[in-house]
Design an enzyme around this catalytic site. Sequence first.
Site, PDB file in Angstrom:
ATOM      1  N   SER A 388       0.853  -1.180  -0.061  1.00  0.00           N
ATOM      2  CA  SER A 388       0.050  -0.030  -0.070  1.00  0.00           C
ATOM      3  C   SER A 388       0.706   1.333   0.021  1.00  0.00           C
ATOM      4  O   SER A 388       2.034   1.100   0.564  1.00  0.00           O
ATOM      5  CB  SER A 388      -0.963  -0.024   1.425  1.00  0.00           C
ATOM      6  OG  SER A 388      -0.169   0.406   2.249  1.00  0.00           O
ATOM      7  N   ASP A 389       0.446   2.192  -0.357  1.00  0.00           N
ATOM      8  CA  ASP A 389       1.067   3.515  -0.234  1.00  0.00           C
ATOM      9  C   ASP A 389       0.658   4.043   1.069  1.00  0.00           C
ATOM     10  O   ASP A 389       0.045   3.418   1.983  1.00  0.00           O
ATOM     11  CB  ASP A 389       0.573   4.832  -1.314  1.00  0.00           C
ATOM     12  CG  ASP A 389       1.649   5.669  -1.415  1.00  0.00           C
ATOM     13  OD1 ASP A 389       2.519   6.038  -0.865  1.00  0.00           O
ATOM     14  OD2 ASP A 389       1.584   6.365  -2.628  1.00  0.00           O
TER      15      ASP A 389
END
Length: 848
Positions: A388-389
Amino acid sequence: MLGLWHAFIETPRMKLKLQIKVSKRSAYALDLAMQPIPLPIRIDDVRREGDTLRGSGSASWRPGEKVRLALDFSEDTFQGTIDIPLFGVHELRGARGAGPSLASPLAEEIASYRKPDEAVLPRGEADIRESVEALLGRLTLADKIGQMSQCMASNFSFGGAVDSDPPEKLVAEGRAGSVLGAFDIRRVFELQRIAVEQSPHGIPLLFNGDIIHGAQTIFPVPLAWSCSWDMDAIREACAIAAREAAASGIVYNHGPMVDISRDPRWGRVVEGAGEDPYLGSLIAKAQVEGFQGRTPEELHEAGTMVACLKHFVGYGAAEGGRDYNTVDMSEAVMRNVYLPPFAAGIEAGAASVMNAFNVYQGVPVAANVPLLKGILREELGFDGVLISDYGAVDEIVQHGHARDAKEAAKKAVDATMDIEMVTRAFDHIPQLIAEGKLSESQIDDAVRRILTLKYRLGLMDDPYRYIRPELEEQLHFSEPHLEASRSLARQSIVLLKNDGTLPLSGDRKDKLALIGPFADGKDLLGPWQFSRYQHETVTLYEGLAAQGYAPDQLLHARGCEVRDPIEGGIEDAIAKAMQADVVILALGEESEMSGEAASRQSIALPDAQLRLAEAVTALGKPVVLALTNGRPLTLDWFDMHMNAILETWFLGSQAGHAIADVLGGQYNPSGRLTMSFPAHAGQIPIYYNHYRTGRPVTEANAGDKYISKYLDGPNEPLYPFGYGLSYTTFEYGELKLERTELPMNGTLRVSVEVANTGTRAGIETVQLYIQDMYGTIVRPVKELKGFARVRLEPGEKREVEFAITAGDLAFWSPQGGCAAEAGEFRAMIGPSSRQTREAAFELTEDEA
């Protein structure tokens, strides 16, 4: 007293190294760098008193906090005090020279931990699968969730604050499988040793970092290096960055960013390759091969690192150019424009992908099953680690797609998210499994991918193999790396305008007035870099001095700050300009004005710089504009008033040398734009490969009213995609087709003769565009499908040939998927997207 000096500071938290560069123009200046914290400081309040040089001042540390220092230099030593927030007041005693590395003592200590390279051989796929399954079978659910969780190395944050336990506790308890932001090799060693010696199964950590355009040697920002159109040079830049980062223990890159971007208001255009999916795909491939190597086996080598393609997908289309904003696009636009660079990077072997912050079809990408599981995993065949960012799992709640972090975790896991960056929503996974909302097999799939990557990197066989302080000293900011940075920086510069003022006189007899905030400033590296050598960045003044200009030929005036006027600044600039033969205006954006969270409503230069430019040009002297910036700007006034304009972008550690090489003619500019420069901000988004409308504007109907045009300005950009001038001239002959029909299974050769009609050798980037005249969905007015960088001597001619196949003409449509459609096409060849010669051909179903 000029040159490098050093001192060490012992604090309860850590040992710090202070390095100082003393320089002198009309006055002395001190540029400071701190290690391991990459904090650049400049002190201009410096004076000479007899045999002593004294400097004092302050610089920003964090919002509302200052670093303050006072230093006295004698012949061989200096002393003083420094006040650093969090670290307190410390006395300084230092000496000449760069000084020993902070990591030097670690070299001897790590030797007893690290295995010889020959003892850590790559494992085969079957061996890795067997080892992963054996280890997976020993892990508890808590152990598995730990592998899927990431923590920061310290309290430094790339986003909002995260409520979490200290990293030492998380690592020791096996609640973190990767670490972000370990800028210091000693911190890498410290946390890795905790993981190996204290965590339940001794599984090594992945150390992640954002190595966007260099580790310690900084290269041009990616938007700049894309303008080189040189895949070999870009690949080598990434390989050097990987070698430098890996020597410090950073094995997992949060890059490259391969988002297509058509809106220069978006700050993150600086991290990408511009507006074209074909060129963006080639650059994505080159970057993956640079970071990871060209074969899967090379990822095991200690000088490569994981390439993580970001941000999947559509992030570059944020509405209004505002970062983190909504994205709304059709599937055809997503697949034909934004997806190709990711497909190219995955085909090149990228081991990781990062999700985009935006929504797609109303669903946040971090939770988007059709995108991540469907297109990324199943259609593109990506079997690597999906991360994920920063905070993106938590933000599923903020988007309004989940009730709480628990539901957000479920949606992310369903979308096949493997690692949650920094936040702790995945801590809810045990409860979700207990409630039957997730299965442990989903968790096993994620952990299997993570462990496989750790085996591929060789970490499972030697957790310390990337901690190489002896290589840090050998590689970081080394001469070969600096020369590679300078070479790519030269290629990245785009000459936008020139009336013959450039190149400067070769006899070095002219007086130059260097005016502007970037004339002798070191803010030339751009955003997303954490180099400890920022104080050694070569300024434009230093670059020209190295070309042979004497001090009395370089008249320097800052004139204004980047955003604000300086009292008496314009008057000083005018006084210097009046004495000069040529004025170089060094204007642009601060690094903080580009990059993440740096969107701008206006992409004009700040008003203080425009006022300075107006005053200087009013003198009637020849004026050259040298731009330092991270996005296309609106330059209509400058285009009308400057004699020459150089787009230099943020060029990196050797920026001053590279710009001086081009200004002085030692290098003939060859860069070509990869993003269109609008004539007015009201045209945004503007890009060359747009669709035709039902009422397109043409030369014949430009005076009509009911057509697609503006009342108060042109439709066309000021400088189009592919545009760039040279110090020589090139002429194109007529385009030649070997025949007018191309069968689906055949090849059509198209060529043009290009001649250097000037007096200098130069590189011409010959560009091939194709227009599909009609189809099941409308097609762009032209699309880049090939190019050739050709070096020609004065008077030399060369036939440049391209081969076109049906694959080059394929596109995605809802009716036919990805395929080429028979029909009429136009081939166009020229020096830019605006200036081409063309010929028609037909794509046929049967053999011609």
